[in-house]
Enzyme design. Structure first.
Site, mmCIF file in Angstrom:
data_model
loop_
_atom_site.group_PDB
_atom_site.id
_atom_site.type_symbol
_atom_site.label_atom_id
_atom_site.label_comp_id
_atom_site.label_asym_id
_atom_site.label_seq_id
_atom_site.Cartn_x
_atom_site.Cartn_y
_atom_site.Cartn_z
ATOM 1 N N LYS A 63 37.178 -25.348 -15.062
ATOM 2 C CA LYS A 63 38.562 -25.713 -15.373
ATOM 3 C C LYS A 63 39.320 -24.593 -16.079
ATOM 4 C CE LYS A 63 37.099 -28.381 -19.485
ATOM 5 N NZ LYS A 63 35.662 -28.448 -19.134
ATOM 6 N N PHE A 64 38.603 -23.602 -16.618
ATOM 7 C CA PHE A 64 39.272 -22.466 -17.243
ATOM 8 C C PHE A 64 39.355 -21.257 -16.317
ATOM 9 C CE2 PHE A 64 37.986 -24.843 -21.075
ATOM 10 C CZ PHE A 64 39.231 -24.925 -21.695
ATOM 11 N N HIS A 65 38.965 -21.436 -15.060
ATOM 12 C CA HIS A 65 39.098 -20.374 -14.065
ATOM 13 C C HIS A 65 40.543 -20.353 -13.577
ATOM 14 C CE1 HIS A 65 38.367 -17.917 -10.521
ATOM 15 N NE2 HIS A 65 37.090 -17.766 -10.857
ATOM 16 N N CYS A 76 13.361 -21.691 -3.905
ATOM 17 C CA CYS A 76 12.512 -22.820 -4.291
ATOM 18 C C CYS A 76 11.042 -22.429 -4.178
ATOM 19 C CB CYS A 76 12.803 -24.029 -3.405
ATOM 20 S SG CYS A 76 11.901 -25.522 -3.881
ATOM 21 N N GLU A 134 37.128 -14.916 -1.697
ATOM 22 C CA GLU A 134 37.469 -15.372 -3.046
ATOM 23 C C GLU A 134 37.789 -14.176 -3.928
ATOM 24 O OE1 GLU A 134 34.655 -17.835 -5.054
ATOM 25 O OE2 GLU A 134 34.256 -19.100 -3.303
ATOM 26 N N TRP A 182 33.355 -17.388 -16.478
ATOM 27 C CA TRP A 182 31.905 -17.337 -16.607
ATOM 28 C C TRP A 182 31.393 -16.068 -17.297
ATOM 29 C CZ3 TRP A 182 31.545 -13.143 -13.519
ATOM 30 C CH2 TRP A 182 32.386 -13.069 -12.396
ATOM 31 N N ARG A 218 25.642 -27.350 -9.063
ATOM 32 C CA ARG A 218 25.771 -27.153 -7.617
ATOM 33 C C ARG A 218 24.544 -26.389 -7.134
ATOM 34 N NH1 ARG A 218 30.442 -22.409 -6.979
ATOM 35 N NH2 ARG A 218 29.060 -20.659 -7.402
ATOM 36 N N CYS A 276 8.537 -25.017 -4.195
ATOM 37 C CA CYS A 276 7.874 -26.320 -4.074
ATOM 38 C C CYS A 276 6.777 -26.290 -3.005
ATOM 39 C CB CYS A 276 8.903 -27.398 -3.739
ATOM 40 S SG CYS A 276 9.571 -27.284 -2.063
ATOM 41 N N ASN A 291 28.268 -22.145 0.911
ATOM 42 C CA ASN A 291 28.970 -21.346 -0.094
ATOM 43 C C ASN A 291 27.957 -20.496 -0.849
ATOM 44 O OD1 ASN A 291 31.521 -20.863 -1.801
ATOM 45 N ND2 ASN A 291 30.006 -21.407 -3.348
ATOM 46 N N GLU A 292 28.156 -19.188 -0.797
ATOM 47 C CA GLU A 292 27.330 -18.253 -1.560
ATOM 48 C C GLU A 292 25.845 -18.605 -1.454
ATOM 49 O OE1 GLU A 292 30.683 -16.963 -4.894
ATOM 50 O OE2 GLU A 292 29.111 -18.375 -5.467
#
Length: 663
Positions: free
Chosen positions: A354-356, A158, A305, A313, A114, A160, A152-153
């Site tokens: 998925k483990f959150h 960058c 949140e 994480w 993301r 570039c 989000n957050e």
């Protein structure tokens, strides 16, 4: 302008991120029923839905989102609708590789996670704004809509070519011409003089230490360009829904953006916060995050949140023991939150998180985890008196992101000096003394505080220095940490190594800095504070006549050098700390300064484990210890959580809490 109160409407918001696109449609009505049973008021929808809303360039699919919002509204639930611009779909990067972020060493970051976007990319902004326009136009009149959640957050960086071009434009506006740029960047050092804008670039991988002023300006630019992204989306939303508040979610003490600037551009301030159940100081750290967010908001804020239990994480992801979720949630309310939301409603069965944990865990609704969610939802309905009420704080800690960016660059006296650790040490000492504190920008009005603490202000503007002087001479008490007032906003060292005005105010002049190695200390003697050790830092300090030496280094190369000083200035008092006292000594010092300034805990004689915070007429008592404690009270109170009255004392079990209203 709209505000958080337009969404709360007298309630504490309760709910979380709802990602129905991850589940079969037949699950959605079950979710609505479970939300109602759990006391959920609000669902945050659409945060990572760009690929579902626009599966191919220009192809929009809103049907599923229409049905989700209708189901939520029919269930009596409000919606915090997100602009899904934090995670572009793979097709955008494939068709427009210039939207992908590039690191300082030239590596392109690809899709598959993301936040794979360059904030400066015109192509990214064009596609993002087009989608936001469509979302805002379609749902502006939807009866479930109560708040907008932008991206989000925010935080991508960058390096570039397109970013470089925008950086040059930003520098022209800030410094005017190349002469101004060369002065600000000190390019006479190491033959870095620029005679053409073509040689002015973003910081890139270099053989040795980078130009610190260039790096500082780039961090400012990165914050500003992300703020541009936010305000552009905000303005689209405001045009369609001028009465709906707009927010974006901060991360705890995130270095990448100037949150003071962002907060000023928001209608409501929100935070993502994940205390570590394995950290014995988690409650103290969370209190600092909550106080900072309340200060950014200037009042009530939204916890956007939190985790129902374990995250996914950390190296080891511990679940929350029984009672901790409730305690942490009530701590947020005590320190100004008017809403408690989670990531996420239902645990994902696939993907990177998925483990959150979630409000509905993998074990399902018939589980201890979901039981705790329902119990918390029921209790929050009892605390409507807290909504909108102010938190009482007589103390402020000064904090500035520009100082943070400058302080922690390479080539400093000590890489061990980090601003988050200093802030936590000082705020934690106040927390241990049951003293509630706000945070304040260094140029903000400080006159309403009895005590102002400055853990560090290495980089200080003239306006900030004049502000601190005005505060002290007007009768305030200032406690200042080492390495303060050293550099101006271009990160140029001030004459004398410390601003002359601060030297006069504090009555000190550092002659040489003596940072300490990791684990090393200096012994200090003090009649007022007792013997203690100084950590992290020491310095050879000269004091002016009339400056009181409160503590002295008692051994080693700097024996006899002042470690803590105090000086009367105008109608006020200014303290200076030339070291970081060990936690117990810093606690004693700040407690002494606060007491002299007239700042006191909400109750006398509180047990160490108990946090006490006054919010409006309510007194929150939170037991962070694993044993029952008794708290002595004056007068009769009613506990809003139990409905029972108490007179004289109250017992709090392990991780227990009470919310008391005087009777």
């Amino acid at each position: 302008m709209p505000a958080l109160a337009d969404a709360t409407r007298g309630r504490i918001l309760y709910g979380g991120d709802y990602n129905p696109e991850q589940w079969p449609e037949e699950v959605w009505p079950q979710d609505i029923a479970l939300m109602r049973e759990a006391g959920v008021t609000t669902a945050t929808v659409g945060v990572f839905s760009w690929a579902r809303l626009e599966p191919a360039p220009g192809v929009r699919d809103f049907g599923w989102l229409d049905r989700v919002l209708d189901l939520l509204h029919d269930g009596g639930l409000d919606v915090c609708l997100a602009t899904p611009t934090a995670s572009p779909p793979p097709w955008l990067g494939e068709r427009h590789p210039e939207t992908l972020p590039v690191t300082a060493d030239g590596t392109t970051l690809w899709w598959g996670s993301r936040n794979q976007y360059c904030p400066s990319s015109a192509a990214y902004r064009e596609h993002a704004h087009s989608l936001v326009e469509a979302v805002a136009a379609r749902y502006a009149g939807h009866p479930a809509l109560r708040m907008w959640h932008v991206s989000n957050e925010l935080g991508p960086v960058c390096h570039c070519a397109e970013t470089t071009a925008r950086f040059r434009d930003w520098l022209r506006e800030r410094h005017g011409d190349l002469a101004g740029l060369n002065r600000a960047w000190g390019t006479a050092f190491w033959s870095q003089h620029h005679s053409d804008w073509a040689t002015v670039t973003v910081p890139r991988s270099a053989p040795y230490l980078p130009n610190p002023a260039q790096a500082l300006d780039f961090q400012r630019f990165c914050s500003d360009v992300l703020l541009e992204c936010f305000t552009a989306e905000r303005d689209i939303l405001r045009r369609h829904t001028p009465g709906i508040p707009v927010t974006t979610n901060f991360m705890t003490r995130y270095k990448g953006i100037d949150s003071w600037a962002f907060a000023a551009a928001e209608d409501a301030v929100s935070l993502d916060m994940y205390p570590d159940p394995a950290d014995p100081r988690a409650a103290a750290s969370a209190a600092a995050d909550q106080d900072l967010t309340r200060s950014l908001a200037g009042g009530p804020w939204l916890l956007m949140e939190q985790a129902a239990s374990a995250v996914n994480w950390r190296p080891v992801n511990r679940p929350k023991p029984e009672g901790r979720l409730r305690l942490e949630s009530l701590q947020s309310v005590a320190r100004g939150a008017d809403g408690l939301l989670f990531f996420q409603w239902r645990a994902s069965r696939s993907g990177a998180e998925k483990f959150h944990s979630a409000m509905v865990p993998h074990a399902g609704p018939d589980s201890p985890g979901h039981r705790r969610i329902k119990e918390l939802g029921a209790e929050l309905r009892l605390l409507t008196e807290a909504v909108g009420a102010p938190v009482q704080a007589d103390i402020a800690l000064v904090h500035d992101w520009h100082n943070w960016w400058a302080l922690e660059q390479a080539g400093r006296p000590s890489a061990l000096v980090t601003l988050p650790a200093l802030l936590q040490s000082w705020h934690g000492a106040l927390w241990d003394e049951h003293l509630t504190a706000d945070f304040a920008h260094p140029e903000a009005d400080l006159s309403g505080y009895r005590l102002v603490a400055v853990p560090n202000l290495y980089l200080a503007s003239d306006a900030a220095i004049d502000n601190l002087i005005r505060y002290v001479r007007g009768g305030g008490t200032l406690v200042t940490g080492f390495l303060t007032g050293i550099a101006d906003p271009t990160d140029t060292i001030r004459d004398g190594g410390m601003d002359a005005r601060l030297r006069d105010l504090l009555g000190v002049h550092p002659q040489e800095w003596w940072p300490l190695e990791d684990g090393h200390t200096v012994s200090c003697a003090s009649t007022r504070l007792g013997a203690f050790t100084g950590t992290l830092w020491s310095e050879q300090l000269r004091t002016a006549p009339g400056t009181e030496t409160v503590a002295t280094i008692s051994g080693g190369d700097l024996a006899g050098t002042p470690a803590v000083t105090r000086r009367a200035a105008g109608d006020g008092t200014a303290w200076y700390l030339a070291t970081l006292p060990e936690p117990a000594a810093l606690r004693r010092l700040l407690a002494d300064a606060a007491r002299r300034a007239g700042a006191h805990p909400p109750l006398p004689g509180l047990p160490d484990e108990v946090e006490a915070v006054r919010r409006g007429a309510l007194l929150f008592l939170l037991n962070h210890g694993d044993q029952q404690v008794t708290v002595d009270l004056t007068g009769r109170h009613r506990d809003l959580l139990t409905g029972r009255s108490t007179d004289g004392a109250i017992r709090l079990p392990r991780y227990g809490a009470a919310v008391l209203r005087p009777e």
